[in-house]
Design an enzyme around this catalytic site. Structure first.
Site, short mmCIF file in Angstrom:
data_model
loop_
_atom_site.label_atom_id
_atom_site.label_comp_id
_atom_site.label_asym_id
_atom_site.label_seq_id
_atom_site.Cartn_x
_atom_site.Cartn_y
_atom_site.Cartn_z
N ARG A 293 13.33 8.82 -2.78
CA ARG A 293 11.73 8.81 -3.52
C ARG A 293 11.19 10.11 -3.81
O ARG A 293 10.47 10.29 -4.80
CB ARG A 293 11.29 8.16 -2.24
CG ARG A 293 9.69 7.60 -2.71
CD ARG A 293 9.20 6.90 -1.66
NE ARG A 293 7.55 7.02 -1.37
CZ ARG A 293 7.03 5.99 -2.13
NH1 ARG A 293 7.38 5.06 -2.83
NH2 ARG A 293 5.65 6.17 -1.89
N ILE B 95 2.42 5.54 -7.88
CA ILE B 95 3.28 4.74 -7.17
C ILE B 95 2.92 4.29 -5.89
O ILE B 95 2.32 4.65 -5.04
CB ILE B 95 4.67 6.01 -6.82
CG1 ILE B 95 5.81 5.23 -6.35
CG2 ILE B 95 4.04 7.19 -6.16
CD1 ILE B 95 6.83 6.32 -5.99
N SER B 96 3.28 2.94 -5.74
CA SER B 96 3.01 2.07 -4.61
C SER B 96 3.44 2.56 -3.39
O SER B 96 4.54 3.32 -3.36
CB SER B 96 3.50 0.51 -4.69
OG SER B 96 2.92 -0.01 -5.86
N GLN B 97 2.75 2.56 -2.14
CA GLN B 97 3.38 3.02 -0.94
C GLN B 97 4.58 2.20 -0.46
O GLN B 97 4.55 1.10 -1.05
CB GLN B 97 2.11 2.82 0.26
CG GLN B 97 1.92 1.56 0.65
CD GLN B 97 0.63 1.45 1.58
OE1 GLN B 97 -0.36 1.36 1.06
NE2 GLN B 97 0.83 1.63 2.77
#
Ligand code: SAH
Length: 204
Positions: free
Chosen positions: A24, A50-52
């Site tokens: 990531r 960016i989503s958690q």
């Protein structure tokens, strides 16, 4: 990150294995890399996020993706969600309306040796010439379920889409064997909005 996710919800272990595999930190700006494995959303280019990890895990869990599933993603962003799906064996078509992100995600995929089909455009229309899709995942908040996307869902297919303006309800649309739709709701989230048209941004 994976242990934390496992404590929060009984996610499909295949989802967690894929998330453990995808680096990531290589999808975010170098300055944010130290935070890449905390359960937080992070800023990416073009004012997007960016989503958690929890949200990525939940959307992927709800999608129930299988190897070789022809999968459409709306909202490539930095490409992290797409990379998780590719790692799970899906054939991924992903659409992004911000040119900068569309280009950047492809560079990251190239560097990591991952493969997906990238498209620059407005995801509201889906990809009619490539339909039907076994799986559709929308990673931006849609004011309502776009009819074009529902119509591109294969029989037996599933779509995971956050629906709402300010806050979104995670929604699953299934096209059952008799061609009827089943819609279920799976909790409240907050996403960047799904916008119409495409944005060229600064000249490239
Ligand atoms: N899946 C991404 C999340 C990015 S945030 C990731 O893993 O990083 C959502 C993205 O949806 C943003 O990049 C935004 O530009 C994009 N988006 C918003 N509306 C869109 C539309 N109509 N078509 C395609 N992409 C859209």
């Amino acid at each position: 990150m994976i242990d934390e996710l496992r404590r929060l919800y009984p996610f499909d272990e295949r989802v967690l294995a894929a998330m453990a595999d995808v680096p990531r930190h290589l999808f975010v700006e170098p300055a944010l890399a130290p935070f890449a494995y905390s359960n937080k959303p992070l800023s990416i280019a073009a004012g997007q996020t960016i989503s958690q990890p929890y949200t990525v895990a939940m959307q992927t869990h709800l999608l129930q993706v299988r190897k070789w599933d022809k999968t459409l993603e709306i909202g490539t962003g930095c490409g992290y969600q797409a990379a998780v799906l590719v790692t799970m064996g899906a054939l991924v078509y992903t659409v992004e309306r911000q040119k900068e992100l569309y280009l950047q995600a492809q560079r990251t995929f190239l560097a990591l040796g991952l493969e997906a089909i990238f498209s620059y455009g407005d995801g509201y229309a889906g990809k009619p010439l490539l339909a039907p899709f076994d799986r559709i995942i929308v990673t931006c908040g849609a004011p309502e379920i776009p009819p074009a996307l529902t119509s591109q869902l294969a029989v037996g297919g599933r779509m995971v889409i956050p629906v709402g303006n300010d806050r979104q309800t995670m929604t699953v649309v299934e096209r059952r064997a008799d061609n009827t739709l089943r819609v279920t709701e799976h909790g409240s989230y907050r996403f960047v909005p799904m916008l119409e048209g495409k944005n060229t941004g600064a000249p490239l």
